[in-house]
Design an enzyme around this catalytic site. Structure first.
Site, mmCIF file in Angstrom:
data_model
loop_
_atom_site.group_PDB
_atom_site.id
_atom_site.type_symbol
_atom_site.label_atom_id
_atom_site.label_comp_id
_atom_site.label_asym_id
_atom_site.label_seq_id
_atom_site.Cartn_x
_atom_site.Cartn_y
_atom_site.Cartn_z
ATOM 1 N N TYR A 40 -6.133 0.194 -17.753
ATOM 2 C CA TYR A 40 -6.085 0.990 -18.981
ATOM 3 C C TYR A 40 -6.187 0.061 -20.184
ATOM 4 O O TYR A 40 -5.647 -1.049 -20.170
ATOM 5 C CB TYR A 40 -4.771 1.798 -19.009
ATOM 6 N N ALA A 82 1.333 10.792 -12.812
ATOM 7 C CA ALA A 82 1.891 9.560 -13.396
ATOM 8 C C ALA A 82 1.784 9.589 -14.916
ATOM 9 O O ALA A 82 2.721 9.217 -15.623
ATOM 10 C CB ALA A 82 1.173 8.341 -12.828
ATOM 11 N N TYR A 126 2.786 3.089 -24.423
ATOM 12 C CA TYR A 126 2.525 2.565 -23.078
ATOM 13 C C TYR A 126 3.382 1.319 -22.906
ATOM 14 O O TYR A 126 2.902 0.191 -22.936
ATOM 15 C CB TYR A 126 1.040 2.243 -22.930
ATOM 16 N N ASP A 168 4.666 1.585 0.625
ATOM 17 C CA ASP A 168 5.337 1.218 -0.618
ATOM 18 C C ASP A 168 4.899 -0.184 -0.985
ATOM 19 O O ASP A 168 5.309 -1.170 -0.364
ATOM 20 C CB ASP A 168 6.867 1.300 -0.529
ATOM 21 N N ALA A 169 4.033 -0.239 -1.997
ATOM 22 C CA ALA A 169 3.339 -1.481 -2.339
ATOM 23 C C ALA A 169 4.219 -2.488 -3.080
ATOM 24 O O ALA A 169 3.739 -3.541 -3.475
ATOM 25 C CB ALA A 169 2.085 -1.160 -3.141
ATOM 26 N N LEU A 191 -7.611 0.321 -10.874
ATOM 27 C CA LEU A 191 -7.690 1.137 -12.090
ATOM 28 C C LEU A 191 -6.843 0.505 -13.173
ATOM 29 O O LEU A 191 -5.665 0.201 -12.934
ATOM 30 C CB LEU A 191 -7.154 2.542 -11.816
ATOM 31 N N SER A 222 -5.097 2.476 -6.563
ATOM 32 C CA SER A 222 -4.989 3.466 -7.636
ATOM 33 C C SER A 222 -3.526 3.831 -7.829
ATOM 34 O O SER A 222 -3.134 4.978 -7.724
ATOM 35 C CB SER A 222 -5.824 4.706 -7.285
ATOM 36 N N LYS A 268 -1.148 -4.286 -16.925
ATOM 37 C CA LYS A 268 -2.590 -4.042 -16.892
ATOM 38 C C LYS A 268 -3.354 -5.301 -17.316
ATOM 39 O O LYS A 268 -4.453 -5.561 -16.811
ATOM 40 C CB LYS A 268 -2.961 -2.849 -17.771
HETATM 41 P P1 NAI Z 1 -1.293 9.314 -9.950
HETATM 42 O O1 NAI Z 1 0.078 9.823 -10.121
HETATM 43 O O2 NAI Z 1 -2.306 10.207 -9.309
HETATM 44 O O3 NAI Z 1 -1.335 7.948 -9.127
HETATM 45 C C1 NAI Z 1 -0.338 6.993 -9.108
HETATM 46 C C2 NAI Z 1 0.111 6.877 -7.661
HETATM 47 O O4 NAI Z 1 0.894 5.693 -7.472
HETATM 48 C C3 NAI Z 1 0.974 8.037 -7.203
HETATM 49 O O5 NAI Z 1 0.366 8.651 -6.073
HETATM 50 C C4 NAI Z 1 2.288 7.374 -6.797
HETATM 51 O O6 NAI Z 1 2.873 8.007 -5.696
HETATM 52 C C5 NAI Z 1 1.804 5.976 -6.453
HETATM 53 N N1 NAI Z 1 2.834 4.922 -6.432
HETATM 54 C C6 NAI Z 1 3.746 4.621 -7.378
HETATM 55 N N2 NAI Z 1 4.487 3.576 -6.994
HETATM 56 C C7 NAI Z 1 4.019 3.194 -5.769
HETATM 57 C C8 NAI Z 1 4.395 2.187 -4.840
HETATM 58 N N3 NAI Z 1 5.397 1.349 -5.088
HETATM 59 N N4 NAI Z 1 3.705 2.088 -3.680
HETATM 60 C C9 NAI Z 1 2.687 2.942 -3.399
HETATM 61 N N5 NAI Z 1 2.287 3.909 -4.255
HETATM 62 C C10 NAI Z 1 2.965 4.041 -5.418
HETATM 63 O O7 NAI Z 1 -1.763 8.879 -11.403
HETATM 64 P P2 NAI Z 1 -3.084 8.204 -11.989
HETATM 65 O O8 NAI Z 1 -2.929 8.313 -13.442
HETATM 66 O O9 NAI Z 1 -4.291 8.752 -11.361
HETATM 67 O O10 NAI Z 1 -2.930 6.656 -11.612
HETATM 68 C C11 NAI Z 1 -3.830 5.927 -10.804
HETATM 69 C C12 NAI Z 1 -4.212 4.636 -11.492
HETATM 70 O O11 NAI Z 1 -5.000 4.937 -12.646
HETATM 71 C C13 NAI Z 1 -3.019 3.828 -11.988
HETATM 72 O O12 NAI Z 1 -3.275 2.451 -11.795
HETATM 73 C C14 NAI Z 1 -3.023 4.137 -13.473
HETATM 74 O O13 NAI Z 1 -2.385 3.140 -14.246
HETATM 75 C C15 NAI Z 1 -4.506 4.189 -13.727
HETATM 76 N N6 NAI Z 1 -4.912 4.796 -15.001
HETATM 77 C C16 NAI Z 1 -4.507 6.067 -15.335
HETATM 78 C C17 NAI Z 1 -4.883 6.622 -16.552
HETATM 79 C C18 NAI Z 1 -4.451 8.015 -16.904
HETATM 80 O O14 NAI Z 1 -4.572 8.415 -18.065
HETATM 81 N N7 NAI Z 1 -3.970 8.817 -15.969
HETATM 82 C C19 NAI Z 1 -5.704 5.876 -17.524
HETATM 83 C C20 NAI Z 1 -6.122 4.571 -17.056
HETATM 84 C C21 NAI Z 1 -5.703 4.053 -15.856
#
Ligand code: NAI
Length: 286
Positions: free
Chosen positions: A172, A224, A182, A73-74, A170, A120, A190
């Site tokens: 946005y 997410a 957003y 938990d980050a 990652l 990520s 971000k």
């Molecule tokens: P995702 O749901 O696969 O990844 C987000 C992860 O963060 C999840 O596995 C969640 O369990 C974890 N998480 C949340 N709070 C946490 C905490 N306190 N400690 C540890 N882990 C935690 O979704 P996604 O979209 O692949 O997100 C990955 C990155 O990509 C994020 O930084 C997101 O902002 C970024 N991103 C996503 C876009 C999209 O359209 N999906 C576009 C641009 C950037």
């Protein structure tokens, strides 16, 4: 010798973290992941039961192996920072050593060193609220989970990182352009993450010869993103308006991550690289 990667923020096979893990695995890296504590059980169970086997297939036909999954938990740096109600929460009490410091210590104990660190993950409890309606707590929580979490991860993992290593997060485009929807301070988070990418590139580069970059990714239907609620609109907008009119695949982000982590990118640091079908370059929708 093969490289070892730690990827924080993998809890299913839909997100960017999973795709990055696959691209790094395809390039020969050993994969360790950090999974958010409340999501750990279901992720491990699904993996064990073969639910992700189809998505584990690599280009050579083999299945991606995850050498070890660490609870993480980050938003907590060390055990003393964890409030009692979280410690005793049953989603958390089943696991241990999931603060950033303890997680880094565990990886060090198990493997000694890593070469690649990937962040990520993001979280903004008030993401669906406009910034004008965002509370101080909501805003600070977004920054804590989505921006400082990266500073903390890098700080604690740098002592384990081999010189010449690479770190990546990652981001946005809502950091620099107005993307209504957003909210909750996520756009601010971000912007902080991208600014920190530059400062951390300087500090980690000078002190440890570590490169620090960010990928500004286009919209993906991850868990997410679905929670934010406007992801389909963003995907449609991109399809209609980007120079490349195709849906973005998570693998395209994964492959860029593998490039950035490799010696092919040995002079790239402090950069924010767009992987978005070129949408960022447009000035108007057409
Ligand atoms: P995702 O749901 O696969 O990844 C987000 C992860 O963060 C999840 O596995 C969640 O369990 C974890 N998480 C949340 N709070 C946490 C905490 N306190 N400690 C540890 N882990 C935690 O979704 P996604 O979209 O692949 O997100 C990955 C990155 O990509 C994020 O930084 C997101 O902002 C970024 N991103 C996503 C876009 C999209 O359209 N999906 C576009 C641009 C950037």
């Amino acid at each position: 010798k093969g490289k070892r990667a730690f990827i924080a923020g993998v809890a299913d096979d839909n997100g960017y973290g999973w795709a990055i893990a696959k691209s790094l695995a395809a390039a020969g890296a050993e994969i360790l992941v950090g999974t958010w504590v409340p999501a750990l059980n279901i992720f491990e169970t699904s993996l064990r039961r073969g639910k992700f086997d189809e998505s584990r297939v690599l280009p050579d036909g083999s299945l991606m192996e995850i050498t070890k999954i660490y609870p993480l938990d980050a938003i907590y740096d060390k055990l003393e920072d964890v409030p009692e109600d979280v410690k005793s929460n049953k989603r958390y009490s089943g696991s241990s050593k999931w603060t950033v410091q303890e997680c880094a210590e565990s990886v060090k104990q198990d493997f000694g060193s890593i070469d690649i660190l990937v962040h990520s993950l993001a979280n903004g409890p008030e993401v669906s609220k406009p910034l004008l309606e965002t509370s101080r707590n909501g805003y600070l929580a977004a920054l804590s989970a989505s921006s400082y979490s990266y500073v903390s991860l890098l700080k604690h993992f740098i002592p384990l990182m081999n010189p010449g290593g690479s770190s990546l997060s990652l981001t946005y485009i809502a950091s620099e352009r107005i993307i209504p929807g957003y909210g909750g301070g996520m756009s601010s988070a971000k912007a902080a993450l991208e600014s920190d990418t530059r400062v951390l590139a300087f500090e980690a580069g000078r002190k440890h010869r570590i490169r620090v970059n960010a990928i500004s990714a286009g919209p993906l239907r991850s868990r997410a993103a679905k929670a934010i609620g406007f992801i389909d609109t963003m995907i449609e907008y991109s399809l209609a308006n980007a120079p490349l009119q195709k849906e973005l695949s998570a693998d395209e982000v994964g492959n860029t991550a593998a490039f950035l982590a490799s010696p092919l990118a040995s002079a790239i640091t402090g950069a924010v690289i767009y992987v978005d079908n070129g949408l960022n370059a447009m000035g108007v929708g057409v």
